[in-house]
Design a protein around this motif. Structure first.
Motif, PDB file in Angstrom:
ATOM      1  N   ARG A  83      -7.013  18.026   4.542  1.00 33.66           N
ATOM      2  CA  ARG A  83      -7.192  17.716   5.966  1.00 33.66           C
ATOM      3  C   ARG A  83      -6.095  16.764   6.450  1.00 33.66           C
ATOM      4  NH1 ARG A  83     -12.733  18.077   8.258  1.00 33.66           N
ATOM      5  NH2 ARG A  83     -13.982  19.360   6.849  1.00 33.66           N
ATOM      6  N   ALA A  84      -5.770  15.775   5.616  1.00 32.57           N
ATOM      7  CA  ALA A  84      -4.733  14.811   5.991  1.00 32.57           C
ATOM      8  C   ALA A  84      -3.377  15.496   6.143  1.00 32.57           C
ATOM      9  CB  ALA A  84      -4.650  13.701   4.942  1.00 32.57           C
ATOM     10  N   VAL A  85      -3.088  16.459   5.267  1.00 33.21           N
ATOM     11  CA  VAL A  85      -1.828  17.210   5.375  1.00 33.21           C
ATOM     12  C   VAL A  85      -1.783  17.966   6.698  1.00 33.21           C
ATOM     13  CG1 VAL A  85      -0.555  19.169   4.427  1.00 33.21           C
ATOM     14  CG2 VAL A  85      -1.434  17.397   2.898  1.00 33.21           C
ATOM     15  N   ARG A  86      -2.880  18.585   7.072  1.00 33.60           N
ATOM     16  CA  ARG A  86      -2.914  19.338   8.338  1.00 33.60           C
ATOM     17  C   ARG A  86      -2.755  18.409   9.530  1.00 33.60           C
ATOM     18  NH1 ARG A  86      -8.096  22.770   6.227  1.00 33.60           N
ATOM     19  NH2 ARG A  86      -6.960  24.273   4.919  1.00 33.60           N
ATOM     20  N   VAL A  87      -3.420  17.261   9.479  1.00 36.10           N
ATOM     21  CA  VAL A  87      -3.271  16.272  10.550  1.00 36.10           C
ATOM     22  C   VAL A  87      -1.823  15.810  10.638  1.00 36.10           C
ATOM     23  CG1 VAL A  87      -3.838  13.894  11.205  1.00 36.10           C
ATOM     24  CG2 VAL A  87      -5.661  15.477  10.542  1.00 36.10           C
ATOM     25  N   ALA A  88      -1.233  15.517   9.481  1.00 36.47           N
ATOM     26  CA  ALA A  88       0.154  15.047   9.460  1.00 36.47           C
ATOM     27  C   ALA A  88       1.099  16.079  10.061  1.00 36.47           C
ATOM     28  CB  ALA A  88       0.569  14.708   8.031  1.00 36.47           C
ATOM     29  N   ALA A  89       0.878  17.345   9.735  1.00 35.32           N
ATOM     30  CA  ALA A  89       1.729  18.400  10.290  1.00 35.32           C
ATOM     31  C   ALA A  89       1.579  18.463  11.805  1.00 35.32           C
ATOM     32  CB  ALA A  89       1.366  19.740   9.650  1.00 35.32           C
ATOM     33  N   ASP A  90       0.354  18.335  12.300  1.00 38.09           N
ATOM     34  CA  ASP A  90       0.125  18.391  13.742  1.00 38.09           C
ATOM     35  C   ASP A  90       0.701  17.177  14.467  1.00 38.09           C
ATOM     36  OD1 ASP A  90      -1.160  20.800  13.458  1.00 38.09           O
ATOM     37  OD2 ASP A  90      -3.188  19.955  13.528  1.00 38.09           O
ATOM     38  N   LEU A  91       0.792  16.051  13.757  1.00 34.14           N
ATOM     39  CA  LEU A  91       1.346  14.836  14.363  1.00 34.14           C
ATOM     40  C   LEU A  91       2.861  14.737  14.189  1.00 34.14           C
ATOM     41  CD1 LEU A  91      -1.263  12.111  13.283  1.00 34.14           C
ATOM     42  CD2 LEU A  91      -1.057  13.224  15.518  1.00 34.14           C
ATOM     43  N   GLY A  92       3.438  15.614  13.366  1.00 35.71           N
ATOM     44  CA  GLY A  92       4.853  15.466  13.035  1.00 35.71           C
ATOM     45  C   GLY A  92       5.113  14.241  12.185  1.00 35.71           C
ATOM     46  N   ALA A  93       4.172  13.912  11.289  1.00 31.71           N
ATOM     47  CA  ALA A  93       4.261  12.695  10.473  1.00 31.71           C
ATOM     48  C   ALA A  93       5.335  12.828   9.400  1.00 31.71           C
ATOM     49  CB  ALA A  93       2.913  12.393   9.823  1.00 31.71           C
ATOM     50  N   HIS A  94       5.850  11.669   8.961  1.00 26.93           N
ATOM     51  CA  HIS A  94       6.867  11.652   7.914  1.00 26.93           C
ATOM     52  C   HIS A  94       6.317  12.136   6.580  1.00 26.93           C
ATOM     53  CE1 HIS A  94      10.089   9.584  10.090  1.00 26.93           C
ATOM     54  NE2 HIS A  94       9.143   8.848  10.651  1.00 26.93           N
ATOM     55  N   ALA A  95       5.041  11.785   6.278  1.00 21.35           N
ATOM     56  CA  ALA A  95       4.478  12.099   4.966  1.00 21.35           C
ATOM     57  C   ALA A  95       2.976  11.840   4.999  1.00 21.35           C
ATOM     58  CB  ALA A  95       5.136  11.237   3.880  1.00 21.35           C
ATOM     59  N   VAL A  96       2.299  12.278   3.928  1.00 24.16           N
ATOM     60  CA  VAL A  96       0.898  11.931   3.680  1.00 24.16           C
ATOM     61  C   VAL A  96       0.846  11.084   2.422  1.00 24.16           C
ATOM     62  CG1 VAL A  96      -1.388  12.806   3.046  1.00 24.16           C
ATOM     63  CG2 VAL A  96      -0.030  13.991   4.777  1.00 24.16           C
ATOM     64  N   HIS A  97       0.275   9.905   2.541  1.00 22.92           N
ATOM     65  CA  HIS A  97       0.135   8.974   1.426  1.00 22.92           C
ATOM     66  C   HIS A  97      -1.164   9.267   0.674  1.00 22.92           C
ATOM     67  CE1 HIS A  97      -2.501   5.491   0.534  1.00 22.92           C
ATOM     68  NE2 HIS A  97      -1.482   5.019  -0.134  1.00 22.92           N
ATOM     69  N   CYS A  98      -1.142   9.058  -0.648  1.00 22.96           N
ATOM     70  CA  CYS A  98      -2.371   9.141  -1.441  1.00 22.96           C
ATOM     71  C   CYS A  98      -2.184   8.331  -2.713  1.00 22.96           C
ATOM     72  CB  CYS A  98      -2.723  10.593  -1.780  1.00 22.96           C
ATOM     73  SG  CYS A  98      -1.570  11.398  -2.919  1.00 22.96           S
ATOM     74  N   PHE A  99      -3.226   8.268  -3.557  1.00 23.58           N
ATOM     75  CA  PHE A  99      -3.127   7.591  -4.847  1.00 23.58           C
ATOM     76  C   PHE A  99      -4.033   8.290  -5.835  1.00 23.58           C
ATOM     77  CE2 PHE A  99      -5.643   4.741  -1.955  1.00 23.58           C
ATOM     78  CZ  PHE A  99      -6.899   5.180  -2.338  1.00 23.58           C
ATOM     79  N   SER A 100      -3.894   7.936  -7.115  1.00 24.67           N
ATOM     80  CA  SER A 100      -4.610   8.671  -8.165  1.00 24.67           C
ATOM     81  C   SER A 100      -6.081   8.297  -8.248  1.00 24.67           C
ATOM     82  CB  SER A 100      -3.945   8.415  -9.520  1.00 24.67           C
ATOM     83  OG  SER A 100      -4.132   7.069  -9.944  1.00 24.67           O
ATOM     84  N   GLY A 101      -6.382   7.023  -8.097  1.00 23.98           N
ATOM     85  CA  GLY A 101      -7.706   6.503  -8.392  1.00 23.98           C
ATOM     86  C   GLY A 101      -7.747   5.867  -9.773  1.00 23.98           C
ATOM     87  N   ILE A 102      -8.830   5.139 -10.046  1.00 19.64           N
ATOM     88  CA  ILE A 102      -9.036   4.449 -11.314  1.00 19.64           C
ATOM     89  C   ILE A 102      -9.611   5.424 -12.332  1.00 19.64           C
ATOM     90  CG2 ILE A 102     -10.351   2.598 -12.426  1.00 19.64           C
ATOM     91  CD1 ILE A 102     -10.315   1.156  -9.685  1.00 19.64           C
TER      92      ILE A 102
END
Length: 283
Positions: A83-102
């Motif tokens: 969902r974040a990737v789709r939002v980023a594409a619609d916003l023209g964002a530079h990137a989508v940030h994430c992390f692995s988790g513990i």
């Protein structure tokens, strides 16, 4: 966002959460389109961040993660990232940030690494389709905690084009063997997003500028010299109660550090210099 634009910021790291473009509420496409118009009117660039503490589970901070034993729980995190990737594409964002988790209790490191690679695969497919980089962040205490860990994941996945890096400058000060400026140079070929704050060695606490140990002029000089084109966002998650105050102080501090960096340019090795790029893993 209007406050940030008024203070002179040129972009925002937007964390999808129940109070900021809720990714799970109805009419996400319509709300995203409205936000895109607002960003354009304010002249703000954007990177989409996914570090909301309780967006998926009100009882588990950052849960579920990409490493959860339950495949249905992992799928919920994957769905959020897609969902974040789709939002980023619609916003023209530079990137989508994430992390692995513990790493969950009782999970051996090899299982955790296989799980991380498997769960990221559909997210990377979505990122490739959208043409939006996924920028994973080394986070202290997580499975993927260091630059060396990023390179391990990159190799396991076959060095996919749309896997990039979020570099947190404070985390570099906290636990990397290289200086923050050297981390920037080592990470340059994969760098898609930067978070910045002050920090002390061996203490994972995000501090206002001047309260920690980082010399920021060499860091900003390294970012400029490597040709980094993404956003550098101030990250003070435990100071949101005084957000306007620290937003007002942070930009002038960085501009002063940048001016000092411009007067004293740093020597920069070629991108990907093997002597500057950590390999292996600390897991």
């Amino acid at each position: 966002m209007a406050l940030l634009a008024d203070l002179g910021y040129e972009g925002v790291g937007l964390t999808l959460d129940h109070m900021h473009l809720d990714p799970l509420a109805p009419d996400l496409t319509t709300r995203t389109r409205r936000l895109a118009h607002r960003l354009d009117a304010l002249g703000l660039d954007v990177t989409v961040e996914t570090g909301a503490r309780y967006v998926l589970d009100p009882r588990r901070k950052h849960g579920p993660s990409l490493l959860d034993p339950d495949p249905d729980d992992r799928a919920r995190r994957v769905d959020l990232l897609i969902r974040a990737v789709r939002v980023a594409a619609d916003l023209g964002a530079h990137a989508v940030h994430c992390f692995s988790g513990i790493t969950p209790p009782g999970t051996n490191p090899e299982t955790a690494w296989h799980r991380l690679a498997d769960t990221l695969a559909p997210v990377l497919d979505a990122a490739a389709t959208a043409g939006t980089p996924l920028a994973i962040e080394p986070e202290p205490g997580h499975l993927l905690a260091t630059l060396a860990d990023f390179h391990r994941l990159r190799r396991v996945l076959g060095d996919p084009e749309h896997l990039g890096l979020t570099l947190d400058i404070g985390h570099c000060q906290c636990l990397e063997p290289l200086s923050p400026a050297d981390c920037v140079r080592a990470a340059a070929p994969w760098l898609r997003h930067v978070q910045i704050e002050d920090m002390r060695r061996d203490i994972h606490e995000h501090l206002p500028f001047g309260d920690g140990e980082i010399d920021f002029s060499p860091v900003l000089a390294a970012l400029a010299a490597t040709g980094y084109q993404g956003l550098t966002v101030v990250e003070l998650p435990r100071h949101s109660h005084a957000g306007p105050h620290f937003a007002e102080l942070s930009l002038p501090f960085l501009r002063r550090a940048e001016a000092t960096a411009t007067r004293s340019p740093a020597l920069v090795p070629p991108h990907g210099d093997p002597s500057a790029t950590p390999e292996g893993s600390t897991s």
